[in-house]
Design a protein around this motif. Structure first.
Motif, PDB file in Angstrom:
ATOM      1  N   CYS A 268       0.802  -1.228   0.000  1.00  0.00           N
ATOM      2  CA  CYS A 268       0.000   0.000   0.000  1.00  0.00           C
ATOM      3  C   CYS A 268       0.835   1.278   0.000  1.00  0.00           C
ATOM      4  CB  CYS A 268      -0.929   0.009   1.222  1.00  0.00           C
ATOM      5  SG  CYS A 268      -2.197  -1.271   1.157  1.00  0.00           S
ATOM      6  N   GLU A 269       2.136   1.129  -0.003  1.00  0.00           N
ATOM      7  CA  GLU A 269       2.989   2.317   0.011  1.00  0.00           C
ATOM      8  C   GLU A 269       2.899   3.071  -1.313  1.00  0.00           C
ATOM      9  OE1 GLU A 269       7.019   1.702   1.017  1.00  0.00           O
ATOM     10  OE2 GLU A 269       6.603   1.061   3.071  1.00  0.00           O
ATOM     11  N   PRO A 270       2.797   4.391  -1.255  1.00  0.00           N
ATOM     12  CA  PRO A 270       2.787   5.176  -2.498  1.00  0.00           C
ATOM     13  C   PRO A 270       4.159   5.137  -3.176  1.00  0.00           C
ATOM     14  CG  PRO A 270       2.857   6.620  -0.583  1.00  0.00           C
ATOM     15  CD  PRO A 270       2.669   5.237  -0.049  1.00  0.00           C
ATOM     16  N   HIS A 276       8.637  -4.387  -7.332  1.00  0.00           N
ATOM     17  CA  HIS A 276       8.318  -4.804  -5.971  1.00  0.00           C
ATOM     18  C   HIS A 276       6.821  -5.037  -5.829  1.00  0.00           C
ATOM     19  CE1 HIS A 276      12.173  -2.486  -4.634  1.00  0.00           C
ATOM     20  NE2 HIS A 276      12.445  -3.670  -5.174  1.00  0.00           N
ATOM     21  N   ARG A 277       6.029  -4.191  -6.462  1.00  0.00           N
ATOM     22  CA  ARG A 277       4.571  -4.342  -6.393  1.00  0.00           C
ATOM     23  C   ARG A 277       4.143  -5.682  -7.005  1.00  0.00           C
ATOM     24  NH1 ARG A 277       1.469  -0.388  -5.455  1.00  0.00           N
ATOM     25  NH2 ARG A 277       2.934   1.161  -6.279  1.00  0.00           N
ATOM     26  N   GLN A 278       4.710  -6.013  -8.147  1.00  0.00           N
ATOM     27  CA  GLN A 278       4.350  -7.262  -8.809  1.00  0.00           C
ATOM     28  C   GLN A 278       4.733  -8.465  -7.959  1.00  0.00           C
ATOM     29  OE1 GLN A 278       6.074  -7.286 -12.722  1.00  0.00           O
ATOM     30  NE2 GLN A 278       4.870  -5.552 -13.441  1.00  0.00           N
ATOM     31  N   LEU A 279       5.893  -8.391  -7.304  1.00  0.00           N
ATOM     32  CA  LEU A 279       6.338  -9.484  -6.456  1.00  0.00           C
ATOM     33  C   LEU A 279       5.421  -9.645  -5.248  1.00  0.00           C
ATOM     34  CD1 LEU A 279       8.470 -11.642  -6.116  1.00  0.00           C
ATOM     35  CD2 LEU A 279       9.931  -9.988  -4.955  1.00  0.00           C
ATOM     36  N   LEU A 280       5.042  -8.515  -4.641  1.00  0.00           N
ATOM     37  CA  LEU A 280       4.139  -8.560  -3.486  1.00  0.00           C
ATOM     38  C   LEU A 280       2.780  -9.134  -3.880  1.00  0.00           C
ATOM     39  CD1 LEU A 280       5.056  -5.151  -1.879  1.00  0.00           C
ATOM     40  CD2 LEU A 280       5.021  -7.329  -0.644  1.00  0.00           C
ATOM     41  N   MET A 296      -9.108  -8.372   2.738  1.00  0.00           N
ATOM     42  CA  MET A 296     -10.458  -7.814   2.764  1.00  0.00           C
ATOM     43  C   MET A 296     -10.631  -6.821   3.906  1.00  0.00           C
ATOM     44  SD  MET A 296     -12.559  -8.316   0.366  1.00  0.00           S
ATOM     45  CE  MET A 296     -14.011  -7.687   1.200  1.00  0.00           C
ATOM     46  N   GLU A 297     -10.001  -7.120   5.029  1.00  0.00           N
ATOM     47  CA  GLU A 297     -10.114  -6.193   6.164  1.00  0.00           C
ATOM     48  C   GLU A 297      -9.442  -4.856   5.834  1.00  0.00           C
ATOM     49  OE1 GLU A 297      -9.076  -6.243  10.909  1.00  0.00           O
ATOM     50  OE2 GLU A 297      -9.806  -8.065   9.934  1.00  0.00           O
ATOM     51  N   HIS A 298      -8.291  -4.915   5.198  1.00  0.00           N
ATOM     52  CA  HIS A 298      -7.613  -3.684   4.778  1.00  0.00           C
ATOM     53  C   HIS A 298      -8.444  -2.962   3.717  1.00  0.00           C
ATOM     54  CE1 HIS A 298      -3.569  -3.779   6.692  1.00  0.00           C
ATOM     55  NE2 HIS A 298      -3.850  -5.064   6.820  1.00  0.00           N
ATOM     56  N   ILE A 307      -5.109   2.412  -3.862  1.00  0.00           N
ATOM     57  CA  ILE A 307      -4.704   1.299  -2.996  1.00  0.00           C
ATOM     58  C   ILE A 307      -5.777   0.219  -3.001  1.00  0.00           C
ATOM     59  CG2 ILE A 307      -4.200   0.643  -0.615  1.00  0.00           C
ATOM     60  CD1 ILE A 307      -2.907   3.391  -0.253  1.00  0.00           C
ATOM     61  N   ARG A 308      -7.051   0.643  -2.994  1.00  0.00           N
ATOM     62  CA  ARG A 308      -8.124  -0.354  -3.062  1.00  0.00           C
ATOM     63  C   ARG A 308      -7.989  -1.201  -4.328  1.00  0.00           C
ATOM     64  NH1 ARG A 308     -11.761   3.852  -1.501  1.00  0.00           N
ATOM     65  NH2 ARG A 308     -12.623   3.885  -3.626  1.00  0.00           N
ATOM     66  N   LYS A 309      -7.593  -0.562  -5.400  1.00  0.00           N
ATOM     67  CA  LYS A 309      -7.412  -1.287  -6.662  1.00  0.00           C
ATOM     68  C   LYS A 309      -6.305  -2.331  -6.533  1.00  0.00           C
ATOM     69  CE  LYS A 309      -6.657  -0.461 -11.603  1.00  0.00           C
ATOM     70  NZ  LYS A 309      -6.389   0.566 -12.647  1.00  0.00           N
ATOM     71  N   GLN A 310      -5.225  -1.978  -5.842  1.00  0.00           N
ATOM     72  CA  GLN A 310      -4.117  -2.920  -5.653  1.00  0.00           C
ATOM     73  C   GLN A 310      -4.556  -4.116  -4.810  1.00  0.00           C
ATOM     74  OE1 GLN A 310      -1.166  -2.886  -7.034  1.00  0.00           O
ATOM     75  NE2 GLN A 310      -1.457  -0.938  -8.063  1.00  0.00           N
ATOM     76  N   LEU A 311      -5.279  -3.847  -3.721  1.00  0.00           N
ATOM     77  CA  LEU A 311      -5.738  -4.927  -2.843  1.00  0.00           C
ATOM     78  C   LEU A 311      -6.729  -5.830  -3.577  1.00  0.00           C
ATOM     79  CD1 LEU A 311      -6.271  -2.839   0.419  1.00  0.00           C
ATOM     80  CD2 LEU A 311      -4.371  -4.368  -0.091  1.00  0.00           C
ATOM     81  N   ALA A 312      -7.611  -5.212  -4.351  1.00  0.00           N
ATOM     82  CA  ALA A 312      -8.583  -5.998  -5.121  1.00  0.00           C
ATOM     83  C   ALA A 312      -7.882  -6.878  -6.146  1.00  0.00           C
ATOM     84  CB  ALA A 312      -9.579  -5.070  -5.810  1.00  0.00           C
ATOM     85  N   ALA A 313      -6.807  -6.350  -6.744  1.00  0.00           N
ATOM     86  CA  ALA A 313      -6.065  -7.122  -7.754  1.00  0.00           C
ATOM     87  C   ALA A 313      -5.507  -8.419  -7.167  1.00  0.00           C
ATOM     88  CB  ALA A 313      -4.941  -6.269  -8.333  1.00  0.00           C
TER      89      ALA A 313
END
Length: 524
Positions: A268-270, A276-280, A296-298, A307-313
């Motif tokens: 979630c870091e800007p 790094h994002r792809q690996l996470l 889901m809690e986050h 950030i919601r888009k990243q978590l949903a992905a």
């Protein structure tokens, strides 16, 4: 009468087999190991309660107590005997004060690669170096055994002697943070190189505590590297199954709730670098049910759309494995949480989620209703089509319209009869013109020849009352016939090119050309 060995011996050897399998499966320090060793000791105790030692001969075909064979019909024992014999174990002597620690050391020694056993001088030498005193291999002279045992125990008391094994999960040495980093990097490198199973397991045991100590902003990239390697080992079909299971267990030990939250915070870091994002995303997606609840809690409390888009992905990458967690949020009091849940379910496209999305078509917030319909459209299939067909009759005009359009997008011919009935329904004053037009449009998108008769009926019909409004439906019917492309509709379209309504004639001409073009030989 043929003598048989006491049944307790067969039971004890069976438990020894289970212990060996546990040692092969679980890393050192796992509670299941201690439990398996305790069960094995308890199984041997009835054979030792007289105070005498137990001496068992091992041959390739089975076990013998003096000259008496242990039941040869027990396949598990035959396999155990062959396993021990291949490791040059010919005699097994167990003393009355048998300990759990010695049984564990014995199990680890037996699971060592045979070449390594020979290199070490045999099982007996390995046990001596581990200061095992209640289990002896290929040694039956009790006097020599007791003398050697006394020497080992004296050495233990003095703090000297054999190479005592490190406790499970412990990391020797201190050193500064840089030393730890080098140690973890070295472990990762050796894991990729070693082919020895015992060494592989030992490296994993070292890796777990070191990785947990790298849950810091300064060391997180090395933690990512370790987790990525474990994920690769678990999924590598070229790896032996037992190694993959060891790697999975190590991954599960590292990825507790704290680690998962740490990884999510990192994601979630800007301005996080894309690599790094792809690996996470890959790691969190791999963890599936372990990470889905935390994601889901986050997501439920995140306010930043990016950030919601990243978590949903990540949840979408998990596929059907994430569905049980998502369904826990489908009745959440927060409308936006429910909407996001519906969006993710739609992207996952699990047919089993369709019936749960049906509940949302009557949600008090229209934004949730719309998203539920979009999700059903993405899922498709007979289940989603049936739900949307029922939603067509919904009292909420917005829900009904969205359902009609979605049926066209899905393109399932099973919707044609229902859509045809909507079009044929009497509507003299054209109060439902929009609904009829949407149904016509959906039939065109579905593209089934089954819809040609009803569309032809609309195109042929002329009305004096509200003529211009009805001509809009005739234009839609002409367009739908062109999209279906059935040559049987060409004569009607040819006639319609001379219609007194210029818009109908123009659309009929366009549809006719489209069908002619598609009907030409060699035309796709």
């Amino acid at each position: 009468m043929t003598q048989t060995a006491p049944p307790q011996l067969a039971t004890a050897l069976r438990e020894l087999t289970r212990l060996i399998k546990a040692v092969q499966y679980y890393p050192a320090g796992h509670p299941a190991l201690k439990s398996a060793a305790g069960d094995t000791r308890n199984a041997f105790l009835p054979l030792l309660e007289s105070g005498d030692s137990l001496v068992c001969t091992v041959r390739k075909e089975g076990f013998f107590l003096a000259d008496t064979a242990v039941d040869k019909n027990i396949q598990v024992l035959k396999k155990l005997a062959a396993f021990l014999f291949s490791r040059l174990v010919q005699h097994l002597l167990v003393l009355p004060d048998l300990t759990v620690a010695d049984l564990l050391a014995f199990g680890r020694a037996l699971t060592t690669d045979p070449a390594e056993i020979r290199k070490a001088g045999g099982i007996k030498e390995i046990l001596l170096r581990q200061q095992v005193t209640t289990i002896w291999v290929n040694e039956t002279d009790l006097k020599s055994i007791l003398q050697c045992k006394q020497e080992i125990e004296t050495a233990k008391a003095a703090g000297t002697g054999g190479e005592e094994e490190e406790g499970p999960g412990e990391v020797t040495g201190g050193g500064d943070l840089q030393d730890e980093k080098r140690s973890l990097q070295e472990i990762l490198a050796r894991l990729c190189q070693t082919r020895d199973e015992q060494q592989f397991r030992g490296l994993l045991e070292e890796l777990v505590p070191l990785a947990l100590r790298h849950r810091t902003p300064e060391d997180r990239l090395l933690l990512l590297e370790a987790l990525a390697l474990l994920c690769r080992l678990v999924t590598d079909r070229d790896q032996e199954q037992v190694r993959r299971e060891f790697a999975l267990h190590a991954l599960q030990q590292i990825c507790d709730v704290e680690t998962i939250d740490f990884l999510i915070a990192f994601l979630c870091e800007p301005q996080l670098p894309d690599k790094h994002r792809q690996l996470l995303v890959s790691i969190l997606a791999f963890l599936k049910q372990r990470s889905a609840p935390r994601l889901m809690e986050h997501l439920a409390r995140e306010t930043d759309a990016g950030i919601r888009k990243q978590l949903a992905a990540v949840l979408i990458r998990q596929g059907s494995q994430a569905v049980p967690t998502l369904l826990e949020y489908i009745r959440d009091e927060r409308w936006y949480v429910v909407r996001n849940t519906a969006t993710i379910l739609g992207e996952i496209r699990d047919p089993g989620a369709a019936r749960h999305l049906n509940e949302l078509l009557h949600h008090e917030d229209t934004r949730v209703c719309r998203e539920a319909i979009r999700a059903l459209t993405r899922i498709g299939g007979s289940g989603a089509v049936q739900i949307l067909l029922e939603a067509v009759d919904d009292e909420d005009g917005e829900v009904s319209r969205q359902a009609l359009l979605s049926l066209g997008v899905i393109g399932d011919a099973s919707a044609v009869p229902k859509l045809s009935r909507i079009i044929r329904k009497a509507d003299f004053f054209l109060k439902h013109k929009g609904r009829t037009r949407d149904a016509i449009r959906a039939l065109g998108e579905i593209g089934s020849s089954e819809a040609v008769p009803v569309l032809s009926h609309v195109l042929r019909r002329r009305r004096l009352f509200k003529r211009r409004s009805y001509d809009e439906l005739r234009v839609a019917a002409a367009q739908a016939l062109g999209e279906i492309g059935d040559p049987a509709s060409m004569p009607l379209l040819e006639t319609a090119t001379r219609d007194r309504s210029a818009t109908v004639a123009r659309q009929a001409g366009l549809s006719l050309k489209r069908i002619q073009r598609e009907d030409e030989p060699g035309t796709a």
